[in-house]
Design an enzyme around this catalytic site. Structure first.
Site, short mmCIF file in Angstrom:
data_model
loop_
_atom_site.label_atom_id
_atom_site.label_comp_id
_atom_site.label_asym_id
_atom_site.label_seq_id
_atom_site.Cartn_x
_atom_site.Cartn_y
_atom_site.Cartn_z
N GLY A 41 -12.24 1.32 -14.29
CA GLY A 41 -12.38 1.35 -15.75
C GLY A 41 -13.74 0.82 -16.17
O GLY A 41 -14.20 -0.19 -15.64
N ARG A 71 -12.08 6.90 -10.66
CA ARG A 71 -11.20 6.32 -9.64
C ARG A 71 -11.05 7.42 -8.60
O ARG A 71 -10.48 8.48 -8.89
CB ARG A 71 -9.87 5.90 -10.25
CG ARG A 71 -10.04 4.77 -11.26
CD ARG A 71 -8.72 4.21 -11.76
NE ARG A 71 -8.94 2.99 -12.54
CZ ARG A 71 -8.85 2.92 -13.87
NH1 ARG A 71 -8.53 3.98 -14.56
NH2 ARG A 71 -9.07 1.78 -14.49
N ASP A 74 -10.75 -5.04 -9.37
CA ASP A 74 -10.21 -5.34 -8.05
C ASP A 74 -10.05 -4.11 -7.16
O ASP A 74 -10.31 -4.17 -5.96
CB ASP A 74 -8.93 -6.17 -8.13
CG ASP A 74 -7.84 -5.46 -8.92
OD1 ASP A 74 -8.14 -4.44 -9.57
OD2 ASP A 74 -6.69 -5.92 -8.88
N THR A 102 -14.93 -5.74 -15.35
CA THR A 102 -13.65 -5.30 -15.89
C THR A 102 -13.34 -6.11 -17.14
O THR A 102 -13.61 -7.32 -17.17
CB THR A 102 -12.49 -5.47 -14.87
OG1 THR A 102 -11.23 -5.35 -15.57
CG2 THR A 102 -12.49 -6.82 -14.19
N ASP A 141 -10.49 -6.89 -17.96
CA ASP A 141 -9.23 -7.62 -17.73
C ASP A 141 -9.42 -9.09 -17.34
O ASP A 141 -8.48 -9.88 -17.43
CB ASP A 141 -8.42 -6.93 -16.62
CG ASP A 141 -8.07 -5.50 -16.96
OD1 ASP A 141 -8.11 -5.14 -18.15
OD2 ASP A 141 -7.77 -4.72 -16.04
N ASP A 149 -9.53 -10.37 -14.47
CA ASP A 149 -8.51 -10.76 -13.49
C ASP A 149 -9.05 -10.95 -12.07
O ASP A 149 -8.31 -10.83 -11.10
CB ASP A 149 -7.37 -9.71 -13.50
CG ASP A 149 -7.89 -8.32 -13.18
OD1 ASP A 149 -9.11 -8.10 -13.15
OD2 ASP A 149 -7.05 -7.42 -12.96
N ARG A 189 -4.04 -4.86 -18.01
CA ARG A 189 -3.23 -4.46 -16.85
C ARG A 189 -2.17 -5.53 -16.60
O ARG A 189 -1.38 -5.79 -17.49
CB ARG A 189 -4.12 -4.25 -15.63
CG ARG A 189 -3.55 -3.25 -14.65
CD ARG A 189 -4.47 -3.02 -13.48
NE ARG A 189 -5.64 -2.28 -13.83
CZ ARG A 189 -5.72 -0.94 -13.82
NH1 ARG A 189 -4.70 -0.24 -13.46
NH2 ARG A 189 -6.83 -0.33 -14.14
O1 F6P Z 1 -8.68 -2.20 -15.82
C1 F6P Z 1 -9.17 -1.91 -17.08
C2 F6P Z 1 -8.13 -1.20 -17.91
O2 F6P Z 1 -8.68 -0.95 -19.19
C3 F6P Z 1 -6.79 -1.92 -18.04
O3 F6P Z 1 -6.80 -2.96 -18.99
C4 F6P Z 1 -5.87 -0.79 -18.39
O4 F6P Z 1 -4.55 -1.10 -17.99
C5 F6P Z 1 -6.43 0.37 -17.61
O5 F6P Z 1 -7.78 0.05 -17.32
C6 F6P Z 1 -6.38 1.69 -18.30
O6 F6P Z 1 -6.84 2.66 -17.42
P1 F6P Z 1 -7.23 4.15 -17.85
O7 F6P Z 1 -8.54 4.12 -18.56
O8 F6P Z 1 -7.31 4.88 -16.56
O9 F6P Z 1 -6.15 4.64 -18.75
#
Ligand code: F6P
Length: 326
Positions: free
Chosen positions: A14, A75, A106, A129, A131, A133, A175
């Site tokens: 992300g 990803r 991560d 990130t 998050d 985390d 997340r």
């Molecule tokens: O890891 C970053 C994040 O924004 C999380 O907070 C969220 O759960 C996820 O990515 C959303 O992913 P995507 O952009 O693939 O929907």
């Protein structure tokens, strides 16, 4: 140890505000130290497909203030397979890249760890990130900006919540980590935060309603971390409708707007420091570490530690929120 002449840089997972500031810092610090730099597009996907371009200092001009990532991000499923990583390694060697700097969360650092073990490639990770985390660093690139975006949104929601005397559940990202929800709640003066870290132990809805929630207030805001563990804001709104029908409930899901925007000063400085420290690490012969900041000092955290350890939520913050929301 083989001499490093050229580094490759990529952003993965992300996106997070400040990733561009990190790309700029890594590129310029590398050039400053006599290394050449190659930008790898779309995360690990670009290593597999060979989307790689030489970066000079000008390639990273005028990006420190921009959200997102000029390198794009993805990803990449293929990179999770040994066959995909073999293609990535061959491309990397063909491009003359000796070491990688990976900016991401991560999942991205796990990819770097596996690749480094398999092919003995020096890899340095930067925590990118929203998050927050990753263990071993006080904050991650993008977290502060996302927190401020949440704050801005909740301040606005409060206006309408107060006017209509409503209970709002505001869903924020993270997340499986509750940093955005908990600190967002403290900073915005929200009444409570529902976070994944406590979701298995306590019924957080019952907990804050029993704790005198809304006793002296006619409107309330609760931040909910989006996570399978919490069930998300809709889940709590449905429960309140059934279990506490006296409340007029609404839900706002902030979603991906939390990932955008110009990075705050904190994130730009963090990204700049971490990017420069990544090159210091490479010059010092370090490998397979994530660069972080702890107690305002640069730290190098082995990938295993950064990825495998859960970053703890401070109980003190939970107590602050509870005490101040009476
Ligand atoms: O890891 C970053 C994040 O924004 C999380 O907070 C969220 O759960 C996820 O990515 C959303 O992913 P995507 O952009 O693939 O929907």
């Amino acid at each position: 140890m083989a001499k490093i002449n050229c580094i490759g840089i990529l952003t993965s997972g992300g996106d997070a505000p400040g990733m561009n500031a990190a790309i700029r810092a890594v590129t310029r610090a590398a050039i400053y130290n006599g290394l050449s730099v190659k930008g790898i597009y779309r995360g690990y996907k670009g290593l597999v497909t060979g989307e790689i371009k030489e970066f000079k200092s000008q390639n990273v001009s005028n990006i420190i203030q921009q959200g997102g990532t000029i390198l794009k991000t993805a990803r990449c499923k293929e990179f999770t397979t040994p066959e995909g990583r073999k293609i990535a390694y061959d491309n990397m060697k063909a491009e003359g890249i000796d070491a990688l700097v990976v900016i991401g969360g991560d999942g991205s650092l796990t990819g770097a760890r596996v690749f480094a073990e398999e092919y003995d490639v020096p890899c340095i990770g930067l925590p990118g990130t929203i998050d927050n985390d990753l263990y071993g660093t006080d904050t991650t690139i993008g977290y502060d900006t996302a927190l401020n975006t949440i704050l801005d949104a909740v301040d606005k929601i409060r206006d309408t919540a107060t006017s209509h005397e409503r209970l709002f559940f505001v869903e924020v990202m993270g997340r499986d980590a509750g940093f955005l929800a908990l600190n967002g709640a403290i900073a915005s003066g929200a009444e409570a935060a529902i976070i994944p870290e406590f979701s298995t132990d306590v019924d957080q809805l019952e907990d804050f309603i029993k704790n005198g929630f809304r006793k002296s207030k006619n409107s309330s805001i609760v931040l909910v971390a989006e996570s399978e563990l919490t069930g998300g804001a809709m889940h709590y709104a449905e429960r309140v409708k059934k279990e506490y029908p006296e409340y007029d409930v609404r839900v706002t899901i902030l979603g991906h707007l939390q990932r955008g925007g110009s990075p705050t000063a904190h994130d730009r400085i963090l990204a700049s420091r971490l990017g420069a420290a990544a090159i210091d690490a490479i010059m010092d012969g370090q490998r397979n570490v994530m660069v972080g900041v702890h107690h305002d000092e640069i730290v190098y955290v082995p990938f295993n530690k950064a990825i495998k350890n859960d970053k703890p939520i401070k109980k003190e913050l939970v107590n602050v929120l509870r005490a101040l929301s009476i």
